[in-house]
Design a protein around this motif. Structure first.
Motif, PDB file in Angstrom:
ATOM      1  N   GLU A   1       0.838  -1.204   0.000  1.00 26.65           N
ATOM      2  CA  GLU A   1       0.000   0.000   0.000  1.00 26.65           C
ATOM      3  C   GLU A   1       0.872   1.254   0.000  1.00 26.65           C
ATOM      4  OE1 GLU A   1      -3.355   0.386  -0.355  1.00 26.65           O
ATOM      5  OE2 GLU A   1      -3.257  -1.763  -0.787  1.00 26.65           O
ATOM      6  N   GLY A   2       1.936   1.229   0.789  1.00 23.84           N
ATOM      7  CA  GLY A   2       2.863   2.356   0.801  1.00 23.84           C
ATOM      8  C   GLY A   2       3.512   2.564  -0.548  1.00 23.84           C
TER       9      GLY A   2
ATOM     10  N   LYS B   1       2.165   1.918  -3.425  1.00 26.44           N
ATOM     11  CA  LYS B   1       1.158   2.549  -4.297  1.00 26.44           C
ATOM     12  C   LYS B   1       1.098   4.057  -4.046  1.00 26.44           C
ATOM     13  CE  LYS B   1      -1.791  -1.532  -4.583  1.00 26.44           C
ATOM     14  NZ  LYS B   1      -3.060  -2.121  -4.147  1.00 26.44           N
ATOM     15  N   ILE B   2       1.223   4.446  -2.786  1.00 25.54           N
ATOM     16  CA  ILE B   2       1.195   5.872  -2.435  1.00 25.54           C
ATOM     17  C   ILE B   2       2.413   6.579  -3.022  1.00 25.54           C
ATOM     18  CG2 ILE B   2       1.386   7.489  -0.496  1.00 25.54           C
ATOM     19  CD1 ILE B   2      -0.337   5.486   1.114  1.00 25.54           C
TER      20      ILE B   2
ATOM     21  N   ALA C   1       1.896   7.004  -6.713  1.00 28.56           N
ATOM     22  CA  ALA C   1       0.869   8.008  -7.022  1.00 28.56           C
ATOM     23  C   ALA C   1       1.341   9.430  -6.752  1.00 28.56           C
ATOM     24  CB  ALA C   1      -0.389   7.716  -6.215  1.00 28.56           C
ATOM     25  N   TYR C   2       2.039   9.640  -5.630  1.00 25.06           N
ATOM     26  CA  TYR C   2       2.401  10.991  -5.229  1.00 25.06           C
ATOM     27  C   TYR C   2       3.879  11.312  -5.369  1.00 25.06           C
ATOM     28  CZ  TYR C   2      -2.261  10.944  -3.229  1.00 25.06           C
ATOM     29  OH  TYR C   2      -3.608  10.861  -3.062  1.00 25.06           O
TER      30      TYR C   2
END
Length: 155
Positions: free
Chosen positions: A24-25, A27-28, A31-32
């Motif tokens: 999940e980290g 993916k963050i 994305a950012y």
């Protein structure tokens, strides 16, 4: 509080939760992270271009910031300098510039620059004098660069 014995299933479940959190980290970051990296790179290019167009003001900014940092935290400058000269917590380091100077001087007189250096290196009262001198230099750097920038702006 008694210790709980973990089973292999408990360990696997905990590892799975950690791995999912890592994904999940990731993916963050995807994305950012890229937009942030691009903005940082653009800002660095803008700063480099401004510095090339305004070299005097850029130098004043660097010197002024360095002076303000030394004024606020003089040990950031004095600790490495004292250590590189050979003034350490354990006394004068063999083979250093301070050791060479000490061999030329002989006996050290109280209150001399060598005594202050020894005291500062060992974390004694000489550190107050050395840090105070560094802070004075930092203030001169900050005010001097601000004055030069002001004069440059008036021209």
């Amino acid at each position: 509080m008694p210790f709980r014995t973990l089973s292999p299933e408990d360990v696997m479940a905990g590892g799975t939760r950690i791995m999912r959190a890592g994904l999940e980290g990731g993916k963050i970051v995807v994305a950012y992270g890229k937009p942030t990296l691009e903005k940082s790179a653009n800002l660095a290019v803008q700063a480099a271009n401004w510095s090339a167009e305004n070299p005097i003001l850029a130098a004043c900014a660097v010197v002024g910031t360095t002076g303000a940092t030394i004024l606020a935290a003089p040990s950031l400058a004095t600790a490495p300098v004292l250590s590189s000269l050979g003034f350490t917590m354990n006394g004068i380091q063999a083979g250093s510039a301070a050791a060479t100077a000490h061999s030329w001087i002989g006996n050290i007189v109280a209150g001399s620059a060598m005594a202050i250096g020894q005291s500062a290196g060992a974390g004694g009262n000489g550190l107050v004098i050395v840090n105070g001198a560094a802070q004075l230099g930092g203030a001169v750097m900050t005010l001097g660069s601000a004055g030069i920038a002001w004069i440059k702006a008036q021209l």
